[in-house]
Design a protein around this motif. Structure first.
Motif, PDB file in Angstrom:
ATOM      1  N   SER A  51       0.868  -1.099  -0.036  1.00  0.00           N
ATOM      2  CA  SER A  51       0.131   0.150   0.105  1.00  0.00           C
ATOM      3  C   SER A  51       0.959   1.202  -0.019  1.00  0.00           C
ATOM      4  CB  SER A  51      -0.757  -0.098   1.114  1.00  0.00           C
ATOM      5  OG  SER A  51      -0.272   0.126   2.506  1.00  0.00           O
ATOM      6  N   ALA A  52       1.998   1.026   0.542  1.00  0.00           N
ATOM      7  CA  ALA A  52       2.933   2.459   0.672  1.00  0.00           C
ATOM      8  C   ALA A  52       3.487   2.747  -0.642  1.00  0.00           C
ATOM      9  CB  ALA A  52       4.050   2.081   1.448  1.00  0.00           C
ATOM     10  N   ILE A  53       4.019   1.864  -1.486  1.00  0.00           N
ATOM     11  CA  ILE A  53       4.492   1.796  -2.837  1.00  0.00           C
ATOM     12  C   ILE A  53       3.207   2.345  -3.765  1.00  0.00           C
ATOM     13  CG2 ILE A  53       4.497  -0.319  -3.889  1.00  0.00           C
ATOM     14  CD1 ILE A  53       7.515   2.416  -3.870  1.00  0.00           C
ATOM     15  N   ALA A  54       2.189   1.993  -3.440  1.00  0.00           N
ATOM     16  CA  ALA A  54       0.861   2.165  -4.391  1.00  0.00           C
ATOM     17  C   ALA A  54       0.496   3.620  -4.571  1.00  0.00           C
ATOM     18  CB  ALA A  54      -0.255   1.453  -3.870  1.00  0.00           C
ATOM     19  N   ARG A  55       0.937   4.473  -3.495  1.00  0.00           N
ATOM     20  CA  ARG A  55       0.773   5.742  -3.484  1.00  0.00           C
ATOM     21  C   ARG A  55       1.626   6.651  -4.482  1.00  0.00           C
ATOM     22  NH1 ARG A  55      -1.164   9.923  -0.187  1.00  0.00           N
ATOM     23  NH2 ARG A  55      -1.055  11.890  -1.479  1.00  0.00           N
ATOM     24  N   VAL A  56       3.110   6.119  -4.753  1.00  0.00           N
ATOM     25  CA  VAL A  56       3.777   6.671  -5.682  1.00  0.00           C
ATOM     26  C   VAL A  56       3.303   6.465  -6.835  1.00  0.00           C
ATOM     27  CG1 VAL A  56       6.145   7.066  -6.234  1.00  0.00           C
ATOM     28  CG2 VAL A  56       5.629   6.334  -4.061  1.00  0.00           C
ATOM     29  N   TYR A  57       3.112   5.156  -7.394  1.00  0.00           N
ATOM     30  CA  TYR A  57       2.306   4.825  -8.546  1.00  0.00           C
ATOM     31  C   TYR A  57       1.165   5.754  -8.960  1.00  0.00           C
ATOM     32  CZ  TYR A  57       5.321   0.678  -8.969  1.00  0.00           C
ATOM     33  OH  TYR A  57       6.345  -0.359  -9.097  1.00  0.00           O
ATOM     34  N   SER A  58       0.246   5.722  -7.919  1.00  0.00           N
ATOM     35  CA  SER A  58      -0.827   6.497  -8.157  1.00  0.00           C
ATOM     36  C   SER A  58      -0.687   8.106  -8.450  1.00  0.00           C
ATOM     37  CB  SER A  58      -1.734   6.453  -6.888  1.00  0.00           C
ATOM     38  OG  SER A  58      -3.039   7.083  -7.230  1.00  0.00           O
ATOM     39  N   GLU A  59       0.437   8.570  -7.758  1.00  0.00           N
ATOM     40  CA  GLU A  59       0.837   9.809  -7.981  1.00  0.00           C
ATOM     41  C   GLU A  59       1.444  10.255  -9.491  1.00  0.00           C
ATOM     42  OE1 GLU A  59      -0.186  12.434  -6.213  1.00  0.00           O
ATOM     43  OE2 GLU A  59      -1.264  11.285  -4.806  1.00  0.00           O
ATOM     44  N   LEU A  60       2.108   9.295  -9.869  1.00  0.00           N
ATOM     45  CA  LEU A  60       2.765   9.365 -11.109  1.00  0.00           C
ATOM     46  C   LEU A  60       1.598   9.679 -12.325  1.00  0.00           C
ATOM     47  CD1 LEU A  60       5.135   6.396 -11.421  1.00  0.00           C
ATOM     48  CD2 LEU A  60       5.806   9.037 -11.424  1.00  0.00           C
ATOM     49  N   ILE A 114       9.417  11.894  -4.653  1.00  0.00           N
ATOM     50  CA  ILE A 114      10.636  11.577  -4.019  1.00  0.00           C
ATOM     51  C   ILE A 114      10.422  11.520  -2.638  1.00  0.00           C
ATOM     52  CG2 ILE A 114      12.805  12.667  -3.768  1.00  0.00           C
ATOM     53  CD1 ILE A 114      12.585  13.871  -6.332  1.00  0.00           C
ATOM     54  N   ALA A 115       9.914  12.193  -2.009  1.00  0.00           N
ATOM     55  CA  ALA A 115       9.612  12.311  -0.475  1.00  0.00           C
ATOM     56  C   ALA A 115       9.044  10.888  -0.367  1.00  0.00           C
ATOM     57  CB  ALA A 115       8.484  13.461  -0.093  1.00  0.00           C
ATOM     58  N   VAL A 116       7.994  10.440  -0.434  1.00  0.00           N
ATOM     59  CA  VAL A 116       7.366   9.081  -0.236  1.00  0.00           C
ATOM     60  C   VAL A 116       8.260   7.877  -0.576  1.00  0.00           C
ATOM     61  CG1 VAL A 116       5.516   7.566  -0.474  1.00  0.00           C
ATOM     62  CG2 VAL A 116       5.014  10.183  -0.597  1.00  0.00           C
ATOM     63  N   SER A 117       9.049   8.094  -1.700  1.00  0.00           N
ATOM     64  CA  SER A 117       9.884   6.840  -2.079  1.00  0.00           C
ATOM     65  C   SER A 117      11.066   6.947  -0.991  1.00  0.00           C
ATOM     66  CB  SER A 117      10.415   7.146  -3.343  1.00  0.00           C
ATOM     67  OG  SER A 117       9.311   7.149  -4.482  1.00  0.00           O
ATOM     68  N   TYR A 145      13.329   2.657  -4.893  1.00  0.00           N
ATOM     69  CA  TYR A 145      14.614   2.943  -5.382  1.00  0.00           C
ATOM     70  C   TYR A 145      14.522   3.428  -6.738  1.00  0.00           C
ATOM     71  CZ  TYR A 145      18.228   1.419  -1.904  1.00  0.00           C
ATOM     72  OH  TYR A 145      18.829   1.347  -0.641  1.00  0.00           O
ATOM     73  N   PHE A 146      13.710   2.723  -7.618  1.00  0.00           N
ATOM     74  CA  PHE A 146      13.213   2.922  -8.991  1.00  0.00           C
ATOM     75  C   PHE A 146      12.388   4.154  -9.033  1.00  0.00           C
ATOM     76  CE2 PHE A 146      10.646   2.827 -12.516  1.00  0.00           C
ATOM     77  CZ  PHE A 146      11.271   2.783 -13.453  1.00  0.00           C
ATOM     78  N   LEU A 147      11.522   4.487  -8.215  1.00  0.00           N
ATOM     79  CA  LEU A 147      10.651   5.646  -8.476  1.00  0.00           C
ATOM     80  C   LEU A 147      11.091   6.854  -7.866  1.00  0.00           C
ATOM     81  CD1 LEU A 147       7.219   3.866  -7.272  1.00  0.00           C
ATOM     82  CD2 LEU A 147       7.874   4.488  -9.891  1.00  0.00           C
ATOM     83  N   ARG A 148      12.091   6.703  -6.852  1.00  0.00           N
ATOM     84  CA  ARG A 148      12.743   7.645  -6.327  1.00  0.00           C
ATOM     85  C   ARG A 148      13.746   8.407  -7.611  1.00  0.00           C
ATOM     86  NH1 ARG A 148      16.547   7.687  -0.963  1.00  0.00           N
ATOM     87  NH2 ARG A 148      17.814   6.389  -2.584  1.00  0.00           N
ATOM     88  N   ALA A 149      14.244   7.273  -8.218  1.00  0.00           N
ATOM     89  CA  ALA A 149      15.310   7.479  -9.318  1.00  0.00           C
ATOM     90  C   ALA A 149      14.352   8.471 -10.562  1.00  0.00           C
ATOM     91  CB  ALA A 149      16.196   6.296  -9.912  1.00  0.00           C
ATOM     92  N   TYR A 150      13.369   7.682 -10.971  1.00  0.00           N
ATOM     93  CA  TYR A 150      12.559   8.346 -12.160  1.00  0.00           C
ATOM     94  C   TYR A 150      12.232   9.643 -11.744  1.00  0.00           C
ATOM     95  CZ  TYR A 150       9.544   9.136 -15.552  1.00  0.00           C
ATOM     96  OH  TYR A 150       8.623   9.840 -16.645  1.00  0.00           O
ATOM     97  N   CYS A 151      11.667  10.113 -10.507  1.00  0.00           N
ATOM     98  CA  CYS A 151      11.177  11.351 -10.316  1.00  0.00           C
ATOM     99  C   CYS A 151      12.480  12.358 -10.138  1.00  0.00           C
ATOM    100  CB  CYS A 151      10.310  11.357  -8.958  1.00  0.00           C
ATOM    101  SG  CYS A 151       8.784  10.405  -9.444  1.00  0.00           S
TER     102      CYS A 151
END
Length: 561
Positions: A51-60, A114-117, A145-151
């Protein structure tokens, strides 16, 4: 996602991690600290990690990021025009100040992601000190790591140069818990790229291969995603350090040899609503899969697919008509025509007046009667509109939510053709024009285009990236032009500067309701200001509210100071 999770990520985590002052004045406007929830109360089971990482995917996928706002920047080149009058004309003529809402929104959203990642990486690494992570937690760490890097990458290349980088801190590198402060502004964007590359390498080591995912997990980052984005990072890094072209080649080689990435046989299939043909094929590296109307929360993917469709959708759906092809990209693609026969890639990418397509179960000839006319329509995302009732067909091909006009197709963020062309560019930069021709021809032959003969040229590379990746997030064509304008290769530098100094042209039809009406070609009416490229425009200036809140600690690159 449960209420406690939403509260922690969207409030506490951002307050502790978004750009802000040591005095605790918020760097991002909507950040507020509430409660004392700690990492120890989260990540106690796999469901919480998911559920934590789902937040970043959703925001993308939000409108404020990949959904639409980042695409306004493309108007500085000559591939698109805005189909409706907007207040963003400065973005098209190098007159921006950084406060335009698309620039400000993307900047803020990237740092939130980036903050959430960052929080997820730190939390899982802390947990790993006392107990072995589960398979799901290990995957989640790789995703973070991947989503932090991409953003981080989307900020770095758009705001940083060799003379000054962008703000970034990795929370896990601090001896004590990260405090509310301004992330360190790196001395050069090359330092940012170094950190981004490090994150992507860690992601690649932790993530599974795509083929191991079950149906419910497809769309998550995987090993090939990390290698593909890393190839792009090295290509952009090579703008400042030419030794990185070798790393581009290594990454793309790995995509082929280790991860089985290749081109699909049929170019059109890349945007098919069929799950196997259009989504989970060998060309897919990473993207946002849209499931159209079959999404209980009103989502369904990236709204660009509907935002770019004819405004009001001929009374069938709520297209917004905001992005339309310019005559210039049509003309560039038409160079591959043989005689009077329209080439396959052009036919799949652009509708022009009198082109026939299936719409709501019936054949229709394209025309446009809404808003500002360009004479063309982006066609890559129209296949889901073909059934008699796309709202209900096969669970829904088109979202019924008129405020979120998504369709069932893949929104490619990076696909293998993009990577092949980056490798071709690397070969050209290394004076290996014959190898560059091999990669370019692989892309051309797939669309039944005549192969180039002999060695490839920079003109071939310019043409191929522009035409193959048009209207996708797979390539930032505007920034391709910007980095080429800085290139040491005179041939592509001249092409890029010419485009950046030009205004897009459109077709004006005498009778807009008649697909067979005569037309004239002229300048797009909203772009009146003269354009003059300089290397200053490699980057955007930061939003003024963020500079003011930092009390001078956040600095623009020298040309913007």
């Amino acid at each position: 996602m449960n209420t406690i999770m939403k509260r922690y990520i969207s409030i506490l985590a951002l307050a502790a991690t978004a750009l802000c002052l040591t005095s605790c004045e918020k760097f991002l406007d909507d950040v507020h600290r509430e409660g004392e929830t700690t990492q120890a109360t989260y990540f106690v089971n796999d469901a919480q990690a998911v559920s934590a990482i789902a937040r970043v995917y959703s925001e993308l996928r939000q409108e404020s990021y990949l959904g639409r706002e980042m695409y306004w920047e493309q108007a500085v080149a000559t591939d698109i025009v805005w189909g409706r009058t907007r207040s963003y004309n400065p973005l098209a003529v190098f007159q921006y100040n950084g406060d335009e809402s698309p620039l400000r929104d993307v900047f803020n959203q990237a740092y939130k992601n980036i903050a959430v990642s960052n929080w997820i990486v730190e939390a899982l690494l802390n947990k790993q000190k006392s107990t072995e992570l589960t398979e799901i937690e290990t995957r989640t760490l790789g995703e973070a790591y991947f989503l932090r890097a991409y953003c981080h990458f989307t900020i770095a290349y758009r705001y940083g140069t060799k003379d000054l980088g962008v703000p970034f801190d990795a929370y896990e590198e601090f001896e004590y818990p990260y405090q509310v402060q301004i992330p360190t502004q790196q001395e050069s964007v090359m330092k940012n790229y170094e950190m981004i590359a490090s994150d992507l390498k860690k992601a690649e080591s932790l993530l599974p291969k795509f083929e191991t995912y079950g149906a419910a997990d497809r769309g998550r980052a995987h090993k090939a995603s990390a290698a593909a984005v890393l190839a792009k990072v090295y290509a952009y890094w090579a703008n400042w350090d030419s030794s990185k072209w070798s790393d581009v080649i290594t990454c793309v080689d790995r995509l082929e040899k280790d991860y089985g990435r290749d081109l699909v046989e049929n170019f059109k299939d890349l945007w098919s609503p069929d799950w196997q043909k259009g989504f989970w094929n060998k060309e897919y590296c990473w993207g946002v899969p849209g499931n159209g109307g079959n999404d209980a929360d009103g989502g369904g993917g990236i709204e660009f697919t509907g935002v770019s469709w004819e405004n009001k959708g001929y009374g069938k759906m709520n297209g917004w008509g905001q992005f339309k092809p310019a005559y210039d990209i049509y003309e560039e693609m038409a160079k591959d025509n043989v005689g009077d026969t329209k080439n396959e890639r052009l036919a799949v990418s652009i509708l022009e007046y009198n082109d026939e397509f299936m719409y709501w179960g019936a054949p229709m000839k394209y025309y446009s009667v809404q808003d500002l006319e360009s004479g063309f329509q982006i066609a890559k995302y129209i296949q889901p509109l073909a059934p008699e009732d796309p709202f209900t067909y096969d669970g829904g091909y088109v979202n019924t939510n008129a405020d979120y006009p998504t369709v069932r197709c893949m929104w490619h963020i990076v696909r293998f053709a993009d990577c092949l062309l980056l490798r071709a560019e690397a070969y050209l930069a290394q004076n290996n024009a014959s190898k560059a021709a091999e990669d370019i021809n692989r892309v051309r032959v797939r669309s039944n285009l005549v192969p180039i003969t002999g060695n490839a040229t920079w003109t071939d590379l310019y043409h191929e990236r522009r035409c193959e990746l048009a209207f996708e997030m797979s390539a930032d064509h505007a920034y391709d032009c910007k980095r080429w304008a800085y290139s040491g290769a005179a041939e592509i530098k001249a092409l890029a500067i010419k485009e950046l100094n030009s205004h897009p042209r459109v077709r004006h039809h005498e009778d807009r309701s008649n697909p067979e009406s005569d037309f004239t070609i002229g300048d797009y009416e909203d772009y009146k200001i003269a354009k003059q490229w300089s290397n200053k425009y490699m980057t955007f200036p930061y939003p003024s509210q963020q500079i003011n809140k930092s009390q001078g600690k956040l600095k623009n690159v020298p040309d913007w100071q």
